[in-house]
Design a protein around this motif. Structure first.
Motif, PDB file in Angstrom:
ATOM      1  N   HIS A 140       0.795  -1.226   0.000  1.00 34.60           N
ATOM      2  CA  HIS A 140       0.000   0.000   0.000  1.00 34.60           C
ATOM      3  C   HIS A 140       0.831   1.282   0.000  1.00 34.60           C
ATOM      4  O   HIS A 140       0.252   2.374   0.032  1.00 34.60           O
ATOM      5  N   LEU A 166      -1.741   4.502   7.794  1.00 28.41           N
ATOM      6  CA  LEU A 166      -2.945   4.132   8.529  1.00 28.41           C
ATOM      7  C   LEU A 166      -3.774   5.348   8.945  1.00 28.41           C
ATOM      8  O   LEU A 166      -5.003   5.262   9.052  1.00 28.41           O
ATOM      9  N   ASN A 173      -9.983  -6.637  10.248  1.00 27.03           N
ATOM     10  CA  ASN A 173     -10.918  -7.684   9.845  1.00 27.03           C
ATOM     11  C   ASN A 173     -10.193  -9.012   9.622  1.00 27.03           C
ATOM     12  O   ASN A 173     -10.683 -10.064  10.020  1.00 27.03           O
ATOM     13  N   PHE A 231      -5.286   6.642   5.427  1.00 25.25           N
ATOM     14  CA  PHE A 231      -6.088   5.636   4.729  1.00 25.25           C
ATOM     15  C   PHE A 231      -6.603   4.621   5.747  1.00 25.25           C
ATOM     16  O   PHE A 231      -6.148   3.476   5.795  1.00 25.25           O
ATOM     17  N   PRO A 232      -7.557   5.031   6.583  1.00 26.11           N
ATOM     18  CA  PRO A 232      -8.023   4.153   7.662  1.00 26.11           C
ATOM     19  C   PRO A 232      -8.636   2.845   7.177  1.00 26.11           C
ATOM     20  O   PRO A 232      -8.715   1.884   7.943  1.00 26.11           O
ATOM     21  N   THR A 233      -9.026   2.780   5.928  1.00 21.06           N
ATOM     22  CA  THR A 233      -9.569   1.532   5.388  1.00 21.06           C
ATOM     23  C   THR A 233      -8.537   0.413   5.461  1.00 21.06           C
ATOM     24  O   THR A 233      -8.892  -0.747   5.664  1.00 21.06           O
ATOM     25  N   ILE A 234      -7.272   0.758   5.337  1.00 19.94           N
ATOM     26  CA  ILE A 234      -6.217  -0.258   5.432  1.00 19.94           C
ATOM     27  C   ILE A 234      -6.213  -0.856   6.832  1.00 19.94           C
ATOM     28  O   ILE A 234      -6.123  -2.074   7.002  1.00 19.94           O
ATOM     29  N   ASP A 238      -8.741  -0.992   8.790  1.00 16.90           N
ATOM     30  CA  ASP A 238      -9.961  -1.806   8.874  1.00 16.90           C
ATOM     31  C   ASP A 238      -9.747  -3.180   8.241  1.00 16.90           C
ATOM     32  O   ASP A 238     -10.216  -4.191   8.769  1.00 16.90           O
ATOM     33  N   LEU A 239      -9.045  -3.211   7.103  1.00 19.27           N
ATOM     34  CA  LEU A 239      -8.759  -4.485   6.439  1.00 19.27           C
ATOM     35  C   LEU A 239      -7.889  -5.380   7.323  1.00 19.27           C
ATOM     36  O   LEU A 239      -8.144  -6.584   7.438  1.00 19.27           O
TER      37      LEU A 239
END
Length: 173
Positions: free
Chosen positions: A78, A149, A161, A152-155, A157-158
């Motif tokens: 990323h 992080l 998860n 791009f907080p989605t990273i 979250d991934l």
């Protein structure tokens, strides 16, 4: 888990991970066990099935890695989001010393303070090298990952998860 050397902290952590796998994980999820030492990673990886008799179906869902290796995978996957080059290479400590040698000789960067931390000027040089060449030293892992992080907080979250339980071994180090 707190305890002295040889008290079984790592064993307890792995047993907790195995119980978590069996009771709470979704099919796409894993437990992540991180350590600073490659020797610990090897010992834990070898000992999970052999010494602790954890079934293969459970042990295959416990990933054991070093902090640096795990962070490196995230950066390689990323880092382009931070405008790093698409192909990244690790800049080994000896190479970092080489990159910084000219700066240190021209700015009297003698480290009589005994600290191993980089100066701001040294960080700036390594940062420029990373963004110009894609060569990244260990000292930039934490700030780059924090930047990634945060922006791009989605990273995150991934990762959360995929790994709802992350065990940090030798965290005090």
């Amino acid at each position: 888990v707190l305890g002295g050397p040889g008290a079984g902290k790592t064993t307890i952590s792995i047993m907790k991970a195995a119980a978590f796998v069996e009771a709470e994980l979704k099919p796409e999820q894993h437990v992540l066990f991180l350590s600073f030492a490659r020797a610990t990673v090897s010992r834990v990886s070898e000992g999970i099935a052999r010494d602790l008799h954890i079934p293969k179906a459970v042990s295959s869902r416990i990933e054991v890695d070093t902090y640096h290796s795990f962070f490196w995978r995230i950066l390689k996957g990323h880092g382009y989001l931070l405008n790093l080059p698409h192909l990244l290479e690790l800049l080994l400590p000896a190479d970092v010393a080489g990159v910084l040698s000219e700066l240190r000789t021209t700015t009297d960067q003698s480290r009589d303070d005994g600290l191993l931390e980089l100066t701001n000027a040294e960080k700036d040089v390594l940062h420029a090298v990373a963004f110009d060449t894609g060569k990244i030293g260990f000292d930039l892992f934490a700030p780059l990952l924090a930047n990634l992080l945060t922006n791009f907080p989605t990273i995150g979250d991934l990762v959360a998860n995929r790994y709802p339980l992350i065990i940090l071994d030798e965290f005090q180090d």
